[in-house]
Write an enzyme that holds these catalytic residues in place. Sequence first.
Site, PDB file in Angstrom:
ATOM      1  N   ASP A 138       7.734  -3.900   6.397  1.00 20.84           N
ATOM      2  CA  ASP A 138       6.809  -4.114   7.519  1.00 20.84           C
ATOM      3  C   ASP A 138       7.401  -3.667   8.837  1.00 20.84           C
ATOM      4  O   ASP A 138       6.688  -3.198   9.720  1.00 20.84           O
ATOM      5  CB  ASP A 138       6.424  -5.592   7.578  1.00 20.84           C
ATOM      6  CG  ASP A 138       5.694  -6.004   6.311  1.00 20.84           C
ATOM      7  OD1 ASP A 138       4.658  -5.397   6.025  1.00 20.84           O
ATOM      8  OD2 ASP A 138       6.187  -6.879   5.595  1.00 20.84           O
ATOM      9  N   SER A 175       0.811  -1.220   0.000  1.00 19.65           N
ATOM     10  CA  SER A 175       0.000   0.000   0.000  1.00 19.65           C
ATOM     11  C   SER A 175       0.844   1.269   0.000  1.00 19.65           C
ATOM     12  O   SER A 175       0.339   2.345  -0.355  1.00 19.65           O
ATOM     13  CB  SER A 175      -0.936  -0.015   1.221  1.00 19.65           C
ATOM     14  OG  SER A 175      -0.191  -0.104   2.418  1.00 19.65           O
ATOM     15  N   ASP A 234      10.641   0.310  -2.338  1.00 16.27           N
ATOM     16  CA  ASP A 234       9.715  -0.684  -1.812  1.00 16.27           C
ATOM     17  C   ASP A 234       9.300  -0.308  -0.390  1.00 16.27           C
ATOM     18  O   ASP A 234       9.995   0.471   0.282  1.00 16.27           O
ATOM     19  CB  ASP A 234      10.396  -2.072  -1.809  1.00 16.27           C
ATOM     20  CG  ASP A 234       9.391  -3.211  -1.890  1.00 16.27           C
ATOM     21  OD1 ASP A 234       8.192  -2.974  -1.695  1.00 16.27           O
ATOM     22  OD2 ASP A 234       9.826  -4.348  -2.144  1.00 16.27           O
ATOM     23  N   GLY A 235       8.213  -0.866   0.055  1.00 19.30           N
ATOM     24  CA  GLY A 235       7.780  -0.686   1.439  1.00 19.30           C
ATOM     25  C   GLY A 235       8.497  -1.683   2.344  1.00 19.30           C
ATOM     26  O   GLY A 235       9.341  -2.453   1.908  1.00 19.30           O
ATOM     27  N   GLY A 256       7.342  -8.725   3.333  1.00 24.94           N
ATOM     28  CA  GLY A 256       6.562  -9.893   2.915  1.00 24.94           C
ATOM     29  C   GLY A 256       5.155  -9.894   3.461  1.00 24.94           C
ATOM     30  O   GLY A 256       4.404 -10.840   3.225  1.00 24.94           O
ATOM     31  N   GLU A 270      10.440  -9.545  -4.512  1.00 24.01           N
ATOM     32  CA  GLU A 270      11.052  -8.332  -3.937  1.00 24.01           C
ATOM     33  C   GLU A 270      12.528  -8.564  -3.625  1.00 24.01           C
ATOM     34  O   GLU A 270      13.370  -7.711  -3.883  1.00 24.01           O
ATOM     35  CB  GLU A 270      10.308  -7.921  -2.655  1.00 24.01           C
ATOM     36  CG  GLU A 270       8.919  -7.375  -2.934  1.00 24.01           C
ATOM     37  CD  GLU A 270       8.110  -7.122  -1.670  1.00 24.01           C
ATOM     38  OE1 GLU A 270       7.188  -6.306  -1.744  1.00 24.01           O
ATOM     39  OE2 GLU A 270       8.382  -7.744  -0.632  1.00 24.01           O
TER      40      GLU A 270
HETATM   41  C1  5RP Z   1       4.996  -6.921   0.365  1.00 23.05           C
HETATM   42  C2  5RP Z   1       5.862  -6.127   1.236  1.00 23.05           C
HETATM   43  C3  5RP Z   1       5.439  -4.740   1.547  1.00 23.05           C
HETATM   44  O1  5RP Z   1       6.414  -3.877   1.093  1.00 23.05           O
HETATM   45  C4  5RP Z   1       5.250  -4.600   3.018  1.00 23.05           C
HETATM   46  O2  5RP Z   1       4.345  -5.589   3.436  1.00 23.05           O
HETATM   47  C5  5RP Z   1       4.730  -3.212   3.393  1.00 23.05           C
HETATM   48  O3  5RP Z   1       3.449  -3.080   2.902  1.00 23.05           O
HETATM   49  P1  5RP Z   1       2.575  -1.780   3.153  1.00 23.05           P
HETATM   50  O4  5RP Z   1       3.270  -0.665   2.456  1.00 23.05           O
HETATM   51  O5  5RP Z   1       1.243  -2.137   2.540  1.00 23.05           O
HETATM   52  O6  5RP Z   1       2.477  -1.580   4.633  1.00 23.05           O
HETATM   53  O7  5RP Z   1       6.891  -6.547   1.703  1.00 23.05           O
HETATM   54  O8  5RP Z   1       5.430  -8.251   0.270  1.00 23.05           O
END
Ligand code: 5RP
Length: 229
Positions: A84, A27, A81-82, A95, A103
């Site tokens: 968690d 997101s 990339d994002g 992930g 990724e």
């Molecule tokens: C997807 C990821 C995302 O980058 C991670 O989950 C962060 O997601 P978000 O920006 O929706 O909080 O690793 O596999």
Amino acid sequence: MNLKQMVGIEAASYVKQDMIVGLGTGSTAYYFIEELGRRVKEEHLQIQGVPTSIASREQASKLGIPIRTIDDVPYVDLVVDGADEISADFQGIKGGGAALLFEKIVASYAKEIIWIVDQSKMVDTLGKFPLPVEVVPYGAKQLFRLFSEKGYNPSFRLTADGQLLTTDCNHNIIDLHLTAIEHPHQLNEELNQLVGVVEHGLFLDMVKTVIVGQDNGPKTILVPPRKIK
Ligand code: 5RP
């Protein structure tokens, strides 16, 4: 503007003409891809995008971003990339969106990695967020048993309607509820050696720049060079 949008837009300003750009998933990465699409359309920015999931590929394609796969390009200039969780020493868990395998592959060929997160993702120690482990379906229950025996509190990732989740590569995900990961490099080695584990969500010693969305604006952190582990 929400914090995820703020960092997504900020990260897009790092993308320059003719770059090969890794497109993250989730997101937060969503807003980065949206802003890239705007720049392609309005500023005639010429780039090639390497998506890390089917969802990101579809989004980028709709926006008119030229798409390549990781096998079509010699390298990736920059991946955004994002994440968690990001620890105080800039190790990450990724992930949560189940795209960790692509990724990590795209990140492995990237000259530069930027993670974009809102302030809630910055932690002292990794592990409150469940650690995703991507496994092949054959033997997945054996791995689940092994993780239970080790006290890793595993759970199979399910979809919103309660089905076993399958990734873009038709694997399953076992989330490890560890609470705190005191020795991430040790755990990385351990998981890498298990047959049937395809990849896991510990992204270690990778990121060079983190952009954190804070209430008073985006904060850019340049990660200090790392000591050899
Ligand atoms: C997807 C990821 C995302 O980058 C991670 O989950 C962060 O997601 P978000 O920006 O929706 O909080 O690793 O596999």
